[in-house]
Scaffold this active site. Structure first.
Site, PDB file in Angstrom:
ATOM      1  N   ASP A  13      92.735  39.662  19.104  1.00  0.00           N
ATOM      2  CA  ASP A  13      92.976  39.095  17.773  1.00  0.00           C
ATOM      3  C   ASP A  13      94.200  39.691  17.078  1.00  0.00           C
ATOM      4  O   ASP A  13      94.238  39.823  15.854  1.00  0.00           O
ATOM      5  CB  ASP A  13      91.736  39.272  16.872  1.00  0.00           C
ATOM      6  CG  ASP A  13      90.517  38.629  17.478  1.00  0.00           C
ATOM      7  OD1 ASP A  13      90.663  37.618  18.179  1.00  0.00           O
ATOM      8  OD2 ASP A  13      89.401  39.142  17.246  1.00  0.00           O
ATOM      9  N   LYS A  16      98.185  36.713  18.913  1.00  0.00           N
ATOM     10  CA  LYS A  16      98.873  36.209  20.113  1.00  0.00           C
ATOM     11  C   LYS A  16      99.174  34.724  19.984  1.00  0.00           C
ATOM     12  O   LYS A  16     100.259  34.263  20.335  1.00  0.00           O
ATOM     13  CB  LYS A  16      97.996  36.445  21.360  1.00  0.00           C
ATOM     14  CG  LYS A  16      97.715  37.922  21.627  1.00  0.00           C
ATOM     15  CD  LYS A  16      96.754  38.116  22.776  1.00  0.00           C
ATOM     16  CE  LYS A  16      95.346  37.645  22.488  1.00  0.00           C
ATOM     17  NZ  LYS A  16      94.627  38.417  21.462  1.00  0.00           N
ATOM     18  N   LYS A  18      99.681  32.848  17.379  1.00  0.00           N
ATOM     19  CA  LYS A  18     100.801  32.579  16.480  1.00  0.00           C
ATOM     20  C   LYS A  18     102.138  32.865  17.172  1.00  0.00           C
ATOM     21  O   LYS A  18     103.074  32.066  17.088  1.00  0.00           O
ATOM     22  CB  LYS A  18     100.704  33.436  15.208  1.00  0.00           C
ATOM     23  CG  LYS A  18     101.985  33.287  14.408  1.00  0.00           C
ATOM     24  CD  LYS A  18     102.185  34.161  13.233  1.00  0.00           C
ATOM     25  CE  LYS A  18     103.682  34.114  12.917  1.00  0.00           C
ATOM     26  NZ  LYS A  18     104.037  34.445  11.562  1.00  0.00           N
ATOM     27  N   GLY A  40      90.050  33.122  20.919  1.00  0.00           N
ATOM     28  CA  GLY A  40      90.238  32.228  19.780  1.00  0.00           C
ATOM     29  C   GLY A  40      91.639  32.480  19.262  1.00  0.00           C
ATOM     30  O   GLY A  40      91.896  33.518  18.661  1.00  0.00           O
ATOM     31  N   HIS A  41      92.569  31.588  19.575  1.00  0.00           N
ATOM     32  CA  HIS A  41      93.977  31.791  19.215  1.00  0.00           C
ATOM     33  C   HIS A  41      94.356  30.817  18.101  1.00  0.00           C
ATOM     34  O   HIS A  41      94.400  29.603  18.318  1.00  0.00           O
ATOM     35  CB  HIS A  41      94.869  31.611  20.452  1.00  0.00           C
ATOM     36  CG  HIS A  41      94.621  32.656  21.506  1.00  0.00           C
ATOM     37  ND1 HIS A  41      95.296  32.712  22.689  1.00  0.00           N
ATOM     38  CD2 HIS A  41      93.763  33.716  21.516  1.00  0.00           C
ATOM     39  CE1 HIS A  41      94.865  33.753  23.394  1.00  0.00           C
ATOM     40  NE2 HIS A  41      93.933  34.372  22.700  1.00  0.00           N
ATOM     41  N   GLN A 224      92.414  38.126  24.851  1.00  0.00           N
ATOM     42  CA  GLN A 224      91.830  39.448  24.570  1.00  0.00           C
ATOM     43  C   GLN A 224      92.948  40.481  24.375  1.00  0.00           C
ATOM     44  O   GLN A 224      94.011  40.116  23.897  1.00  0.00           O
ATOM     45  CB  GLN A 224      90.849  39.875  25.676  1.00  0.00           C
ATOM     46  CG  GLN A 224      89.560  39.054  25.713  1.00  0.00           C
ATOM     47  CD  GLN A 224      89.700  37.696  26.374  1.00  0.00           C
ATOM     48  OE1 GLN A 224      90.153  37.595  27.494  1.00  0.00           O
ATOM     49  NE2 GLN A 224      89.301  36.644  25.695  1.00  0.00           N
ATOM     50  N   THR A 300      86.352  32.970  17.110  1.00  0.00           N
ATOM     51  CA  THR A 300      85.449  32.302  18.050  1.00  0.00           C
ATOM     52  C   THR A 300      84.013  32.344  17.552  1.00  0.00           C
ATOM     53  O   THR A 300      83.300  31.358  17.575  1.00  0.00           O
ATOM     54  CB  THR A 300      85.562  32.958  19.449  1.00  0.00           C
ATOM     55  OG1 THR A 300      86.882  32.734  19.929  1.00  0.00           O
ATOM     56  CG2 THR A 300      84.571  32.367  20.442  1.00  0.00           C
TER      57      THR A 300
HETATM   58  P1  GDP Z   1      94.750  35.989  18.598  1.00  0.00           P
HETATM   59  O1  GDP Z   1      93.396  35.921  19.203  1.00  0.00           O
HETATM   60  O2  GDP Z   1      95.498  37.206  19.038  1.00  0.00           O
HETATM   61  O3  GDP Z   1      95.549  34.733  18.789  1.00  0.00           O
HETATM   62  O4  GDP Z   1      94.523  36.162  17.029  1.00  0.00           O
HETATM   63  P2  GDP Z   1      93.455  35.348  16.115  1.00  0.00           P
HETATM   64  O5  GDP Z   1      93.932  33.979  15.921  1.00  0.00           O
HETATM   65  O6  GDP Z   1      92.082  35.543  16.660  1.00  0.00           O
HETATM   66  O7  GDP Z   1      93.508  36.208  14.803  1.00  0.00           O
HETATM   67  C1  GDP Z   1      94.685  36.389  14.094  1.00  0.00           C
HETATM   68  C2  GDP Z   1      94.461  35.859  12.677  1.00  0.00           C
HETATM   69  O8  GDP Z   1      95.500  36.348  11.847  1.00  0.00           O
HETATM   70  C3  GDP Z   1      94.528  34.348  12.584  1.00  0.00           C
HETATM   71  O9  GDP Z   1      93.722  33.925  11.538  1.00  0.00           O
HETATM   72  C4  GDP Z   1      96.007  34.098  12.267  1.00  0.00           C
HETATM   73  O10 GDP Z   1      96.221  32.866  11.586  1.00  0.00           O
HETATM   74  C5  GDP Z   1      96.299  35.257  11.373  1.00  0.00           C
HETATM   75  N1  GDP Z   1      97.667  35.786  11.404  1.00  0.00           N
HETATM   76  C6  GDP Z   1      98.523  35.883  12.449  1.00  0.00           C
HETATM   77  N2  GDP Z   1      99.646  36.524  12.073  1.00  0.00           N
HETATM   78  C7  GDP Z   1      99.482  36.846  10.769  1.00  0.00           C
HETATM   79  C8  GDP Z   1     100.287  37.548   9.816  1.00  0.00           C
HETATM   80  O11 GDP Z   1     101.371  38.037  10.102  1.00  0.00           O
HETATM   81  N3  GDP Z   1      99.765  37.686   8.569  1.00  0.00           N
HETATM   82  C9  GDP Z   1      98.558  37.194   8.208  1.00  0.00           C
HETATM   83  N4  GDP Z   1      98.138  37.394   6.966  1.00  0.00           N
HETATM   84  N5  GDP Z   1      97.783  36.524   9.074  1.00  0.00           N
HETATM   85  C10 GDP Z   1      98.233  36.379  10.347  1.00  0.00           C
HETATM   86  P1  IMO Z   2      91.311  36.811  21.695  1.00  0.00           P
HETATM   87  O1  IMO Z   2      92.005  36.189  22.886  1.00  0.00           O
HETATM   88  C1  IMO Z   2      88.590  39.910  20.284  1.00  0.00           C
HETATM   89  C2  IMO Z   2      85.297  41.002  22.943  1.00  0.00           C
HETATM   90  C3  IMO Z   2      83.888  40.649  22.506  1.00  0.00           C
HETATM   91  C4  IMO Z   2      83.122  41.793  23.142  1.00  0.00           C
HETATM   92  C5  IMO Z   2      83.853  41.970  24.465  1.00  0.00           C
HETATM   93  C6  IMO Z   2      83.195  41.253  25.639  1.00  0.00           C
HETATM   94  O2  IMO Z   2      91.013  35.851  20.617  1.00  0.00           O
HETATM   95  O3  IMO Z   2      92.024  38.032  21.235  1.00  0.00           O
HETATM   96  P2  IMO Z   2      83.085  38.692  26.365  1.00  0.00           P
HETATM   97  O4  IMO Z   2      82.539  37.501  25.654  1.00  0.00           O
HETATM   98  O5  IMO Z   2      84.529  38.592  26.725  1.00  0.00           O
HETATM   99  O6  IMO Z   2      82.249  39.114  27.533  1.00  0.00           O
HETATM  100  O7  IMO Z   2      82.938  39.891  25.291  1.00  0.00           O
HETATM  101  O8  IMO Z   2      85.151  41.463  24.281  1.00  0.00           O
HETATM  102  N1  IMO Z   2      86.240  39.853  22.973  1.00  0.00           N
HETATM  103  C7  IMO Z   2      87.213  39.666  22.081  1.00  0.00           C
HETATM  104  N2  IMO Z   2      87.526  40.357  20.966  1.00  0.00           N
HETATM  105  N3  IMO Z   2      89.349  38.869  20.663  1.00  0.00           N
HETATM  106  C8  IMO Z   2      89.063  38.182  21.794  1.00  0.00           C
HETATM  107  O9  IMO Z   2      89.870  37.218  22.293  1.00  0.00           O
HETATM  108  C9  IMO Z   2      87.924  38.548  22.538  1.00  0.00           C
HETATM  109  N4  IMO Z   2      87.351  38.080  23.661  1.00  0.00           N
HETATM  110  C10 IMO Z   2      86.327  38.896  23.923  1.00  0.00           C
HETATM  111  O10 IMO Z   2      83.787  40.651  21.098  1.00  0.00           O
HETATM  112  O11 IMO Z   2      83.299  42.971  22.402  1.00  0.00           O
HETATM  113 MG    MG Z   3      91.402  35.716  18.621  1.00  0.00          MG
END
Ligand code: GDP
Ligand code: IMO
Ligand code: MG
Length: 424
Positions: A13, A16, A18, A40-41, A224, A300
């Site tokens: 999270d 990535k 973005k 969840g991207h 991840q 997610t």
């Molecule tokens: P990922 O799994 O690495 O793609 O990240 P996620 O989408 O799960 O979580 C990142 C969250 O931060 C999302 O809600 C994005 O829209 C948000 N986000 C990404 N970059 C920024 C930033 O620079 N500032 C803020 N405030 N939010 C951001």
């Molecule tokens: P993105 O790609 C954050 C975490 C789960 C748990 C562990 C194992 O959005 O960054 P799993 O379901 O993979 O067997 O769970 O990994 N986890 C994540 N945490 N971002 C993710 O993906 C994750 N995918 C799995 O919360 O701790």
């Molecule tokens: Mg994510």
């Protein structure tokens, strides 16, 4: 620049999605190499907001081909629903999304086993996303998995599902005292995938090899984060795949020599969803503030993310493992308004101090962070268009991070939208 890999440097999270969406117009292909719908991207543009779980984050750029590689575990029901949702936004998916015929499938019994095992572990639960990831990779390595190619053969699939359910139902019922899964209902649900998934299925390794030979550029999108890697992460509190750089080669079939850029995505602080050690976790008002300002709730599962200060012990470790060529620092704006910023420089473990990330969690669980305190910064960063216009203390914070990790910063993200990014 044949292959660029984008990798989460922490526990996922980091933003990535973005950054991949931002870099996508510079490449021809965006490819996922591991994980599944546990990812969840989030992508935000104009007045739109979309969370991708399986489709690579290049899908919102018409000229980009998206590939789901052999290393990904695919829930075909979730994938078809995601394709439908992306198409509903007006984007063409067929012809632009290629799925590896060798990728393994996540079936309903994998999700049932994932949840049952978590219940069984009780206090030691991993806190998985419940998407069946672990059990699907177990079957892959046990050589009992069902692959995308199997969906294309109706009769063969029926037989494979019957064999798989014989074993899985025995485990679900006798070990976990769970309900058995109905074989006929499952066959009914999956038999017509041969027609639905067929237009997308191909030998993606051959496609990517040809693309490289033709001078095309590939962006490999990690899911991840490095600290969730099954070998290098905080085992057993990890996912079941290799988000780290090596996973790109095995998960796509591209040679290591084709990679020339490895971007580490670093959230300006640290978050973690699920259980496991997290030395810089904050259980105070600062942690609450980060969660509230950063909207730190899982993309997610919706679970609140645990929040804490930046940890450079962990970051130097993941930079070393992955060989980051450059860093994208995200969510800098979330720190605005904090009086001071702490950065973990070393751990105190018992009576010893170490700058090395311990590779066993028993030791990591005892680690107490040793912080350096930097001044905070104020202001709304969202309208800023040049690095020089960032507050001086924000620039100092970034320079400090880059110096300590020993990797240059190439991008700074100051908000969720595409345009809220400064390229250094
Ligand atoms: P990922 O799994 O690495 O793609 O990240 P996620 O989408 O799960 O979580 C990142 C969250 O931060 C999302 O809600 C994005 O829209 C948000 N986000 C990404 N970059 C920024 C930033 O620079 N500032 C803020 N405030 N939010 C951001
Ligand atoms: P993105 O790609 C954050 C975490 C789960 C748990 C562990 C194992 O959005 O960054 P799993 O379901 O993979 O067997 O769970 O990994 N986890 C994540 N945490 N971002 C993710 O993906 C994750 N995918 C799995 O919360 O701790
Ligand atoms: Mg994510």
């Amino acid at each position: 620049m044949p292959v660029t890999v984008v990798i989460g440097s922490q526990w996922g999270d980091e933003g990535k999605g973005k950054i991949v969406d931002l870099l996508a117009p510079e490449v021809d292909i965006v490819a996922r190499y591991q994980g599944g719908a546990n990812a969840g991207h989030t992508i935000v543009w104009d007045d739109q907001h979309f969370v991708l779980h399986l489709i690579p984050s290049g899908i919102f750029h018409e000229g980009v081909t998206c590939v789901i590689g052999n290393g990904v575990v695919i829930d075909p029901v979730a994938l078809m629903e995601e394709i439908r949702q992306v198409e509903a936004l007006g984007f063409q998916v067929e012809g632009r999304l290629l799925i590896s015929h060798n990728a393994h499938l996540i079936m309903p019994y994998h999700k049932a086993l994932d949840k049952a095992r978590e219940r069984w572990r009780d206090a030691e639960a991993i806190g998985t996303t419940g998407r069946g990831i672990g059990p699907a990779y177990v079957d892959k390595f046990a050589r009992t998995g069902i692959r995308v190619v199997d969906l294309l053969d109706r009769d063969g699939l029926r037989e494979k599902l019957c064999t798989a359910l014989d074993e899985k139902n025995a485990i679900l019922q006798s070990v976990y005292h769970d309900e058995a899964i109905d074989v006929e209902a499952m066959i009914e649900e999956y038999v017509d995938f041969d027609q639905r998934i067929d237009p997308f299925v191909t030998d993606t390794t051959a496609f990517l090899g040809q693309a490289l030979a033709n001078g095309k550029r590939i962006l490999a999108e990690g899911a991840q984060g490095a600290l969730l890697d099954v070998d290098f992460g905080t085992y057993p509190y990890v996912t079941s795949s290799h988000p780290t750089a090596g996973g790109c080669c095995t998960g796509l079939g591209v040679p290591p020599t084709s990679i020339d850029r490895i971007v580490g995505i670093v959230k300006a602080y640290t978050t973690r969803v699920g259980n496991g050690p997290f030395p810089t976790e904050l259980q105070d008002d600062d942690g609450e503030l980060l969660r509230a300002q950063g909207h730190e709730f899982g993309a997610t599962t919706g679970r609140p993310r645990r929040c804490g200060w930046l940890d450079t012990v962990a970051l130097r470790y993941t930079a070393r493992l992955n060989g980051f060529t450059d860093l994208a620092v995200t969510k800098l704006d979330v720190l605005a308004g904090m009086y001071e910023l702490k950065v973990c420089m070393a751990y105190r473990i018992g009576d010893k101090t170490t700058e090395r990330f311990p590779n066993d969690i028993a030791t990591l669980e005892r680690a107490e962070p040793i912080y350096e305190t930097l001044p905070g910064f104020d202001g709304d960063l969202s309208g800023i268009e040049a690095v020089e216009d960032l507050p001086g203390d924000a620039r100092d914070y970034l320079k400090f991070i880059s110096d300590v990790i020993g990797v240059p910063i190439s991008m700074i993200s100051t908000g969720p939208r595409r345009e809220e990014t400064l390229v250094v």
